[in-house]
Design a protein around this motif. Structure first.
Motif: not given
Ligand code: GDP
Length: 470
Positions: A238-241, A243-246, A287-289, A353-355, A373-377
Motif C-alpha cells: 500500500k502507499p506509504n508502507v 517502498k521508496s525508503t527501502l 504504490g510508488l506513483r 522501529d515503531q513497534m 526491517i526498518s527501511a528508514k533506519r
Molecule cells: P511508499 O509510498 O511505500 O513508497 O512509502 P515511502 O517510502 O514514501 O514512506 C512513507 C513514509 O513512511 C515516509 O514518511 C517514510 O519516512 C516513512 N517510513 C518508511 N520506512 C520507515 C521505517 O522503517 N520506520 C518509520 N518510522 N518510518 C518509515
C-alpha cells in the motif's frame, strides 16, 4: 570499393581503435590482415634499428616511434606482433599501444589507412575470427555478451558460452541427427527395394532425447534472460508502507548501481542493484506513483502485470497497521503467486522501529517467513538482501546449460517443432521422403546456432551489434 564483409574470401587489411573512444592513459589500435606487418613496418621506426618487423616472432613487443611521410614523429608506441594463425582473428595482426590522446589516435588511424588498410566495420575482427574457425557463432555472440556483462552471474554465463559447452551440446545432437538423415536418404535411393537402413526404434529414441534436451534448453531461456537483464523483483504494498525508503536503503547499501541495462526497453523506472554479484531489477509498482488518482488506478492494474513478470514479489507491510485480518487478506489475494513454484514471495514487515514488540502468530497464520526491517533506519536490510540472493541461487543450481540469447531460443524452438513433425510423421506412417524434409529442417535450425549454416542476414544481425574495433 564496397566490401562484403560477410564473404569469407574477403581478406583485405583492416584497422580500428580497440579501446573506447576518448582520452585515456593509453589507447590500442588494432590492425589485422595479410598486409598488417609490412604496413606497420613502413610507419614504425623501432628503437632497435636492426629489427626487421616482418621477421619478428609472433607474440613479441617492440618499442619505437611512429612517423608520418614527412618523418615527423606522431608518437612513441609499443607494437605487438601476432602471426597467423596465432592471433585473435587468425590472421597476421598488429596492436599499436599509443598514448591515449584523441589527436594521436586519429592521426595514427589516418596514417594506417593512408598506407593501405581500411577502417574495420563493427564486429569485423570477431567475424574474421569466426571465419578462421577460432570459435563458432554462439561463441562469437558470447564475446559480445562478455563485453556487456555487468554482474558476476551474467559474466559467468557468457564465459561458459564462450568456452563452448553449449555449442558442443548442440553439435553433438546435430551429428547424431545428421547420421540418421543420411541413412534415411540412402533408403530413398533404394526406394524400390523396400530396405530400411535406419533403425526406426533407434530413431524414435533419438527423437525422444532431442525433444528432452532441446526443451530443457528452451526452458532455460527464461532463467538465462533473467540473469542477463537482472532478476525482476516487484515491490508491492500500500502507499506509504515504505517502498521508496527501502529502495533508497538498498541503494545506500549496494554502492554499485546500474540504471542503464542494455536490452531493456521499458517505459517504467527500474533500478538495478548488484547484490553479491547478482543483478536484481527492482520494478517500481503502483504504490510508488501515488501522486494522481487517475494514474493510481492505472497503476493498480500495472502492479498486477508487474507481479506476473517478476521472479520475486516483495510484499511490504507497515507493521504498525498490521492486523490478522490484513494478513489473511494478503494471503488470499496472493495465493496464486505464493504457490507458484517459479516465483518467490518475500514478505517484509517494515517500520519495526515503531513497534515495542514484534507481533507473534502471523508466521503460523501465513505459513511463511516474514523479514522484519526498518527501511528508514536501515535495520536488517542485509538480512533481506541475503534472502533475495538465496532465492535465486536455489533456482540457478538446477540448470546446467542456460541459454541467454534470443536468436538461439528462436532456432531451438523451430528445431523442436521440426522434431515434433518428424515424430508425428513416423507415428502416422507418412512417407519417408516427407519425413526426411523435416529432419533436414531440424538440422538446419540447429546448424544456425553454431554457424554451420549461416546467411549474410544472420551474420549482419550478430556482428552489427558489436562496436567498431571488436
Ligand atoms: P511508499 O509510498 O511505500 O513508497 O512509502 P515511502 O517510502 O514514501 O514512506 C512513507 C513514509 O513512511 C515516509 O514518511 C517514510 O519516512 C516513512 N517510513 C518508511 N520506512 C520507515 C521505517 O522503517 N520506520 C518509520 N518510522 N518510518 C518509515
Amino acid at each position: 570499393m564496397i566490401h562484403n564483409i560477410f564473404d569469407p574470401s574477403n581478406t583485405d587489411t583492416i584497422c580500428a581503435l580497440a579501446t573506447p573512444a576518448g582520452t585515456g592513459a593509453i589507447a590500442v589500435i588494432r590492425i589485422s590482415g595479410p598486409d598488417s606487418i609490412p604496413l606497420t613496418s613502413k610507419i614504425f621506426f623501432p628503437r632497435n634499428k636492426k629489427l626487421i618487423l616482418e621477421e619478428a616472432n609472433s607474440h613479441s613487443l617492440f618499442f619505437g616511434e611512429i612517423k608520418n611521410e614527412d618523418a615527423e614523429t606522431i608518437d612513441e608506441v609499443v607494437v605487438s606482433v601476432f602471426k597467423n594463425p596465432k592471433s585473435f582473428t587468425g590472421e597476421d595482426s598488429i596492436e599499436i599501444s599509443c598514448h591515449g590522446s584523441i589527436y594521436i589516435q586519429q592521426r595514427l588511424i589516418e596514417l594506417i589507412i593512408e598506407n593501405g588498410a581500411r577502417l574495420a566495420k563493427p564486429g569485423e575482427f570477431t567475424l574474421r575470427a569466426f571465419f578462421n574457425n577460432k570459435f563458432d557463432l554462439s561463441q562469437a555472440e558470447a564475446v559480445a555478451d562478455l563485453i556487456s556483462a555487468n554482474s558476476k552471474s551474467s559474466h559467468e554465463l557468457a564465459m561458459k558460452q564462450m568456452k563452448g559447452g553449449f555449442s558442443e551440446k548442440i553439435k553433438n545432437l546435430r551429428v547424431k541427427l545428421l547420421n540418421f538423415a543420411s541413412l534415411i536418404e540412402l533408403e530413398l535411393d533404394f526406394s524400390e527395394e523396400d530396405v530400411e537402413f535406419a533403425n526406426r526404434e533407434e530413431l524414435l529414441s533419438l527423437i525422444d532425447t532431442l525433444k528432452k534436451e532441446i526443451s530443457q534448453l528452451t526452458e532455460s531461456f527464461k532463467v538465462g534472460n533473467v540473469i542477463k537483464k537482472g532478476i525482476p523483483v516487484a515491490i508491492v504494498g500500500k502507499p506509504n508502507v515504505g517502498k521508496s525508503t527501502l529502495l533508497n536503503a538498498l541503494l545506500d547499501e549496494e554502492k554499485a548501481i546500474v540504471s542503464d541495462i542494455p536490452g531493456t526497453t521499458r517505459d517504467v523506472i527500474e533500478d538495478t542493484f548488484i547484490i553479491n554479484g547478482i543483478a536484481f531489477r527492482f520494478i517500481d509498482t503502483a504504490g510508488l506513483r501515488e501522486s494522481d488518482d487517475h494514474i493510481e488506478n492505472i497503476g493498480i492494474e500495472r502492479t498486477y502485470e508487474k507481479i506476473n513478470e517478476a521472479s520475486i514479489v516483495l510484499y511490504m507491510i507497515d507493521m504498525q497497521e498490521c492486523t490478522e485480518e490484513i494478513m489473511q487478506d494478503i494471503k488470499e489475494q496472493f495465493q496464486e503467486c505464493i504457490e507458484d513454484p517459479n516465483k518467490h514471495f518475500v514478505l517484509v514487515g517494515n517500520k519495526i522501529d515503531q513497534m515495542v514488540n514484534i507481533p507473534t502468530g502471523f508466521k503460523d497464520l501465513l505459513d511463511m517467513d516474514i523479514t522484519y526491517i526498518s527501511a528508514k533506519r536501515k535495520e536488517n536490510i542485509n538480512e533481506l538482501s541475503e534472502k533475495l540472493v538465496k532465492s535465486v541461487q536455489e533456482r540457478q543450481e538446477t540448470n546446467d546449460t542456460i541459454i541467454t540469447n534470443a536468436r538461439h531460443y528462436e532456432a531451438l524452438t523451430q528445431a523442436l517443432n521440426s522434431i515434433l513433425q518428424v515424430e508425428h510423421g513416423f507415428h502416422s506412417s507418412i512417407p519417408t521422403d516427407l519425413i526426411s524434409i523435416d529432419i533436414r529442417q531440424a538440422l538446419h535450425h540447429l546448424g544456425e546456432i553454431t554457424g554451420e549454416i549461416t546467411t549474410d542476414e544472420v551474420l549482419g544481425n550478430i556482428f552489427g551489434k558489436f562496436c567498431i574495433g571488436k
